[in-house]
Design an enzyme around this catalytic site. Structure first.
Site, PDB file in Angstrom:
ATOM      1  CG  ASN A 186      -4.442   4.057   9.525  1.00 59.70           C
ATOM      2  OD1 ASN A 186      -4.696   5.087   8.904  1.00 59.70           O
ATOM      3  ND2 ASN A 186      -3.336   3.905  10.205  1.00 59.70           N
TER       4      ASN A 186
ATOM      5  CB  CYS B  39       3.901   3.025  11.062  1.00 64.64           C
ATOM      6  SG  CYS B  39       2.911   2.041   9.956  1.00 64.64           S
TER       7      CYS B  39
ATOM      8  N   GLY C  53       0.820  -1.207   0.000  1.00 66.96           N
ATOM      9  CA  GLY C  53       0.000   0.000   0.000  1.00 66.96           C
ATOM     10  C   GLY C  53       0.853   1.255   0.000  1.00 66.96           C
ATOM     11  CB  THR C  54       4.027   2.033   1.734  1.00 68.97           C
ATOM     12  OG1 THR C  54       3.511   1.748   3.038  1.00 68.97           O
ATOM     13  CG2 THR C  54       5.017   3.183   1.803  1.00 68.97           C
TER      14      THR C  54
ATOM     15  CG  HIS D 123      -0.467  -6.482   5.084  1.00 69.81           C
ATOM     16  ND1 HIS D 123      -0.479  -6.170   6.423  1.00 69.81           N
ATOM     17  CD2 HIS D 123       0.012  -5.399   4.449  1.00 69.81           C
ATOM     18  CE1 HIS D 123      -0.003  -4.939   6.573  1.00 69.81           C
ATOM     19  NE2 HIS D 123       0.299  -4.450   5.387  1.00 69.81           N
TER      20      HIS D 123
ATOM     21  CD  GLN E 261      -7.047  -0.245   7.757  1.00 67.20           C
ATOM     22  OE1 GLN E 261      -7.898  -1.126   7.931  1.00 67.20           O
ATOM     23  NE2 GLN E 261      -5.796  -0.418   8.128  1.00 67.20           N
TER      24      GLN E 261
ATOM     25  CB  THR F 156      10.366 -10.699 -11.834  1.00 70.66           C
ATOM     26  OG1 THR F 156      11.421 -10.455 -12.767  1.00 70.66           O
ATOM     27  CG2 THR F 156       9.719 -12.053 -12.121  1.00 70.66           C
TER      28      THR F 156
ATOM     29  CB  SER G 101      -2.241  -2.853   1.506  1.00 67.91           C
ATOM     30  OG  SER G 101      -1.326  -3.758   2.098  1.00 67.91           O
TER      31      SER G 101
HETATM   32  C1  LIG Z   1      -1.566  -0.442   6.302  1.00 66.95           C
HETATM   33  C2  LIG Z   1      -1.900   0.816   5.599  1.00 66.95           C
HETATM   34  C3  LIG Z   1      -1.081   1.325   4.573  1.00 66.95           C
HETATM   35  C4  LIG Z   1       0.229   0.683   4.204  1.00 66.95           C
HETATM   36  O1  LIG Z   1       0.100  -0.517   3.522  1.00 66.95           O
HETATM   37  P1  LIG Z   1       1.393  -1.473   3.437  1.00 66.95           P
HETATM   38  O2  LIG Z   1       0.995  -2.543   2.487  1.00 66.95           O
HETATM   39  O3  LIG Z   1       1.640  -1.974   4.820  1.00 66.95           O
HETATM   40  O4  LIG Z   1       2.500  -0.630   2.932  1.00 66.95           O
HETATM   41  C5  LIG Z   1      -1.466   2.480   3.936  1.00 66.95           C
HETATM   42  N1  LIG Z   1      -2.586   3.115   4.284  1.00 66.95           N
HETATM   43  C6  LIG Z   1      -3.408   2.666   5.251  1.00 66.95           C
HETATM   44  C7  LIG Z   1      -4.642   3.419   5.560  1.00 66.95           C
HETATM   45  C8  LIG Z   1      -3.077   1.511   5.954  1.00 66.95           C
HETATM   46  O5  LIG Z   1      -3.881   1.099   6.927  1.00 66.95           O
END
Ligand SMILES: *Cc1c(COP(=O)(O)O)cnc(C)c1O
Length: 399
Positions: free
Chosen positions: A153, A327, A74-75, A203, A181, A239, A201
């Site tokens: 979040n 974080c 997500g970052t 995860h 989120q 890749t 993202s």
């Molecule tokens: C977790 C999160 C991210 C970051 O995602 P990653 O895959 O961990 O880099 C970005 N924005 C929000 C709102 C998040 O909760």
């Protein structure tokens, strides 16, 4: 941890990978290990599996699969959207975001400021909401992009993405939303939202860490952030992480399958948890407005107590929660989100986020409700500068 019980109430930090997702990705690590870009038969299966996953994640957000770019997280997706906008518009030197974004945005925009760009961090009110007039007023002729999250979040507060996107469109400014989120918790339709870019993202959605996506609207100007081979229609080099992409697709399919049921179930569990705490623990206050909000998230302040101390004692009972975003855990700085909302310091320092997920049950919530009151009163008694505790002591000693 000595305790065998694990009550995981930190699903906004990450989620446990679904068994179906593990099963779906395993073949990519065993028989289908080829490079999907190669010119021989070994590449066929992984290449096909990526395209199936692309269709699955596209379905989750109402997009055409051709407009999905897989990224590493997500970052990266957030960074890529903002970076692309400033690369595509070299004369535009201004970006707009909000004061309560994930650090992926806050830190990136602060970095841009160091490189001579200007960034506006839109304020929020005590409920965590944004004023649309503030966005109207902040847009300038040299604004390259506006990036505002859909769901916060830390508090679960939702922003009116459709309206924000419409304002940007009327000013001819690109709009990106971090929907990390929101995914799997709310129905998403990128066409209806009218966004140019949207980040997810995997995860946070019962798939592994290290895989994300950026939706890029057709004809939106875009330049890649990671430059390399011609993967992802030359929009993201490197890749492909085949196993993680396949996992993301499966997780998206699962999420879409039960989105309405899960929304209802999460909301009921969350309300049981929230009401249970607010009604039984003196001095507890919810941070942020009640609605509109993610169904799985609550953020509660315990005035005059250190959140880190509560987390430590909860951990001994096998309960995982969080103070602010993961974080920033480890630093004693109170959450930038609660600070931006104007939550008083004595409460923000004692604030916890509880975020529910697919695996949680009523028994989990009840275990928390059984353990938390004693933890809070123990810490109240231990806290020397607790006005409530002192007042009670005075009353007690006065007989
Ligand atoms: C977790 C999160 C991210 C970051 O995602 P990653 O895959 O961990 O880099 C970005 N924005 C929000 C709102 C998040 O909760």
């Amino acid at each position: 941890m000595s305790n065998e019980r694990l009550v995981y109430l930190d699903n906004n930090a990450t989620t446990r990978v679904a068994p179906e997702v593990v099963e779906a990705m395993l073949p990519c690590l065993t028989e289908h290990w080829g490079n999907p870009s190669s010119a021989y038969g070994l590449a066929n299966a992984p290449a096909r599996m990526i395209e199936t996953a692309r269709e699955q994640v596209a379905a989750l957000i109402g997009a055409d699969p051709r407009h999905i770019v897989f990224t590493s997280c997500g970052t990266e997706s957030n960074n890529a959207a903002i970076q692309s906008a400033i690369l595509c518009h070299p004369t535009k030197r201004h970006v707009i975001t909000s004061a309560v974004e994930h650090s992926a945005n806050i830190k990136f925009c602060q970095q841009l400021e160091k490189r001579g760009y200007e960034a506006t961090f839109l304020p929020v009110d005590l409920d965590g909401g944004i004023d649309l007039c503030d966005l109207q007023a902040a847009i300038r002729p040299d604004t390259a992009i506006v990036s505002i999250m859909w769901a916060n979040n830390e508090t679960g507060v939702l922003f009116p993405v459709e309206e924000l996107a419409a304002i940007c469109r009327s000013h001819g400014v690109l709009f990106h939303t971090d929907a990390v989120q929101a995914a799997g918790k709310l129905a998403i339709d990128v066409q209806k939202l009218g966004v140019d870019f949207l980040s997810l993202s995997a995860h946070k959605l019962r798939a592994p860490k290290g895989i994300g996506l950026l939706y890029v609207k057709p004809n939106a100007p875009f330049q890649p952030y990671i430059i390399g081979g011609g993967q992802e229609r030359s929009q993201r080099g490197g890749t492909e992480n085949v196993a993680n992409i396949v996992a993301f697709g499966k997780a998206a399919e699962l999420a879409l399958g039960h989105i309405n049921d899960e929304n209802t179930r999460m909301r009921a569990l969350r309300d049981r948890l929230e009401q249970g705490i607010l009604q039984t623990i003196r001095g507890s206050v919810r941070n942020g407005g009640g609605e509109p909000r993610l169904p799985n998230t609550t953020n509660i302040g315990f005035d005059g107590i250190e959140a880190e101390a509560i987390l430590l004692l909860l951990d001994r009972e096998g309960i995982c929660a969080s103070s602010g975003s993961a974080c920033t855990t480890g630093s004693i700085e109170p959450s930038h989100v609660l600070q931006a909302m104007g939550v008083p310091l004595s409460r923000s320092k004692g604030s916890l986020r509880f975020s529910l997920g697919h695996d949680n049950t009523e028994a989990d919530v009840d275990w928390l409700l059984e353990k938390l009151p004693a933890i809070i009163s123990r810490l109240h008694d231990a806290s020397p500068d607790d006005p409530l505790g002192q007042a009670e002591e005075r009353l007690a000693s006065a007989g």
